[in-house]
Design a protein around this motif. Structure first.
Motif, mmCIF file in Angstrom:
data_model
loop_
_atom_site.group_PDB
_atom_site.id
_atom_site.type_symbol
_atom_site.label_atom_id
_atom_site.label_comp_id
_atom_site.label_asym_id
_atom_site.label_seq_id
_atom_site.Cartn_x
_atom_site.Cartn_y
_atom_site.Cartn_z
ATOM 1 N N ALA A 5 -46.753 15.061 32.249
ATOM 2 C CA ALA A 5 -47.354 15.020 32.657
ATOM 3 C C ALA A 5 -48.377 13.535 32.819
ATOM 4 C CB ALA A 5 -48.863 15.810 32.090
ATOM 5 N N LEU A 6 -47.106 12.600 32.526
ATOM 6 C CA LEU A 6 -48.434 10.806 33.015
ATOM 7 C C LEU A 6 -46.286 10.466 32.984
ATOM 8 C CD1 LEU A 6 -50.706 10.766 29.712
ATOM 9 C CD2 LEU A 6 -50.883 10.835 32.147
ATOM 10 N N LEU A 7 -47.217 9.380 33.910
ATOM 11 C CA LEU A 7 -45.786 8.983 34.965
ATOM 12 C C LEU A 7 -45.931 7.359 34.663
ATOM 13 C CD1 LEU A 7 -45.822 10.938 38.061
ATOM 14 C CD2 LEU A 7 -44.169 11.015 36.088
ATOM 15 N N THR A 8 -44.671 7.034 34.349
ATOM 16 C CA THR A 8 -44.675 5.423 34.309
ATOM 17 C C THR A 8 -45.366 5.244 36.026
ATOM 18 O OG1 THR A 8 -42.231 5.073 34.863
ATOM 19 C CG2 THR A 8 -43.182 5.278 32.578
ATOM 20 N N ILE A 9 -45.488 3.303 36.502
ATOM 21 C CA ILE A 9 -45.557 2.795 37.324
ATOM 22 C C ILE A 9 -44.398 3.361 37.994
ATOM 23 C CG2 ILE A 9 -45.928 0.675 38.609
ATOM 24 C CD1 ILE A 9 -47.695 0.515 36.830
ATOM 25 N N ALA A 10 -43.090 3.090 37.024
ATOM 26 C CA ALA A 10 -41.523 3.188 38.487
ATOM 27 C C ALA A 10 -41.449 4.497 39.401
ATOM 28 C CB ALA A 10 -40.481 2.473 37.309
ATOM 29 N N GLU A 11 -41.791 5.555 37.731
ATOM 30 C CA GLU A 11 -41.425 7.252 38.159
ATOM 31 C C GLU A 11 -42.174 7.471 39.603
ATOM 32 O OE1 GLU A 11 -40.329 9.017 33.834
ATOM 33 O OE2 GLU A 11 -42.802 8.532 34.287
ATOM 34 N N VAL A 12 -43.292 7.035 39.746
ATOM 35 C CA VAL A 12 -44.824 7.197 40.865
ATOM 36 C C VAL A 12 -43.640 6.656 42.147
ATOM 37 C CG1 VAL A 12 -46.666 6.502 41.271
ATOM 38 C CG2 VAL A 12 -46.779 7.129 39.920
ATOM 39 N N ALA A 13 -43.006 5.573 41.670
ATOM 40 C CA ALA A 13 -43.220 4.383 42.735
ATOM 41 C C ALA A 13 -41.637 5.405 43.346
ATOM 42 C CB ALA A 13 -42.432 2.976 42.131
ATOM 43 N N ASP A 14 -40.621 5.539 42.266
ATOM 44 C CA ASP A 14 -39.397 6.938 42.907
ATOM 45 C C ASP A 14 -40.157 7.954 43.743
ATOM 46 O OD1 ASP A 14 -36.293 6.769 42.607
ATOM 47 O OD2 ASP A 14 -37.062 8.308 41.501
ATOM 48 N N ARG A 15 -41.081 7.849 43.344
ATOM 49 C CA ARG A 15 -41.287 9.782 44.070
ATOM 50 C C ARG A 15 -42.848 8.778 44.997
ATOM 51 N NH1 ARG A 15 -42.842 14.400 39.470
ATOM 52 N NH2 ARG A 15 -42.807 13.869 37.617
ATOM 53 N N LEU A 16 -42.332 8.243 45.228
ATOM 54 C CA LEU A 16 -43.366 7.770 46.506
ATOM 55 C C LEU A 16 -42.339 7.286 47.846
ATOM 56 C CD1 LEU A 16 -46.471 7.235 45.510
ATOM 57 C CD2 LEU A 16 -45.930 8.979 46.564
ATOM 58 N N SER A 17 -41.411 6.759 47.113
ATOM 59 C CA SER A 17 -40.047 6.048 47.994
ATOM 60 C C SER A 17 -40.932 4.787 48.532
ATOM 61 C CB SER A 17 -40.201 6.813 49.045
ATOM 62 O OG SER A 17 -38.654 7.948 48.952
ATOM 63 N N VAL A 18 -41.526 3.909 47.808
ATOM 64 C CA VAL A 18 -42.185 2.605 47.566
ATOM 65 C C VAL A 18 -41.600 1.922 46.301
ATOM 66 C CG1 VAL A 18 -44.351 3.927 48.880
ATOM 67 C CG2 VAL A 18 -44.133 3.454 46.651
ATOM 68 N N SER A 19 -42.053 0.415 46.569
ATOM 69 C CA SER A 19 -41.180 -0.448 44.939
ATOM 70 C C SER A 19 -42.683 -0.264 44.477
ATOM 71 C CB SER A 19 -41.481 -1.729 46.106
ATOM 72 O OG SER A 19 -43.265 -2.539 46.099
ATOM 73 N N THR A 20 -42.747 -0.888 43.465
ATOM 74 C CA THR A 20 -43.876 -0.570 41.739
ATOM 75 C C THR A 20 -44.825 -1.687 42.547
ATOM 76 O OG1 THR A 20 -42.390 -2.828 40.533
ATOM 77 C CG2 THR A 20 -41.608 -0.403 40.614
ATOM 78 N N LYS A 21 -44.895 -2.513 42.986
ATOM 79 C CA LYS A 21 -45.504 -3.342 43.686
ATOM 80 C C LYS A 21 -46.625 -3.040 44.443
ATOM 81 C CE LYS A 21 -44.155 -7.426 42.301
ATOM 82 N NZ LYS A 21 -45.124 -8.452 40.872
ATOM 83 N N THR A 22 -46.301 -1.920 45.422
ATOM 84 C CA THR A 22 -47.059 -1.547 46.357
ATOM 85 C C THR A 22 -47.889 -0.513 45.081
ATOM 86 O OG1 THR A 22 -45.690 -0.850 48.264
ATOM 87 C CG2 THR A 22 -47.265 0.840 48.391
ATOM 88 N N VAL A 23 -46.873 -0.008 43.923
ATOM 89 C CA VAL A 23 -47.986 1.613 42.730
ATOM 90 C C VAL A 23 -49.203 0.510 42.684
ATOM 91 C CG1 VAL A 23 -48.043 2.339 41.028
ATOM 92 C CG2 VAL A 23 -46.308 3.294 42.716
ATOM 93 N N GLN A 24 -48.839 -1.077 41.993
ATOM 94 C CA GLN A 24 -49.679 -1.481 41.259
ATOM 95 C C GLN A 24 -50.885 -2.597 42.345
ATOM 96 O OE1 GLN A 24 -47.153 -4.630 40.444
ATOM 97 N NE2 GLN A 24 -46.544 -3.808 38.362
ATOM 98 N N ARG A 25 -51.102 -2.110 44.064
ATOM 99 C CA ARG A 25 -51.632 -2.881 44.950
ATOM 100 C C ARG A 25 -52.537 -1.535 44.376
ATOM 101 N NH1 ARG A 25 -47.635 -5.072 47.695
ATOM 102 N NH2 ARG A 25 -47.429 -3.510 48.656
#
Length: 64
Positions: A5-25
């Motif tokens: 139910a809860l994802l890490t920044i890395a997991e979100v980045a992987d699902r969106l096909s972007v970098s972790t920096k983009t998710v953090q932004r």
């Protein structure tokens, strides 16, 4: 609440096909809601789906 139910920044980045920096932004810009658990940041699957739907809507409006 299930484990996924809860994802890490890395997991979100992987699902969106972007970098972790983009998710953090996106988190800093308040475009993607999240929770802090201690020092860890987590994004709910439901919030990620809503964010993704919003992105798709923005893409369609630009093309039209």
């Amino acid at each position: 609440m299930s484990e996924a139910a809860l994802l890490t920044i890395a997991e979100v980045a992987d699902r969106l096909s972007v970098s972790t920096k983009t998710v953090q932004r996106e988190l800093r810009a308040h475009h993607l809601r999240h929770v802090k658990i201690g020092r860890a940041t987590r994004i709910s699957v439901r919030e990620l789906e809503a964010y993704n739907d919003n992105l798709e809507g923005r893409k369609r409006r630009r093309v039209a």
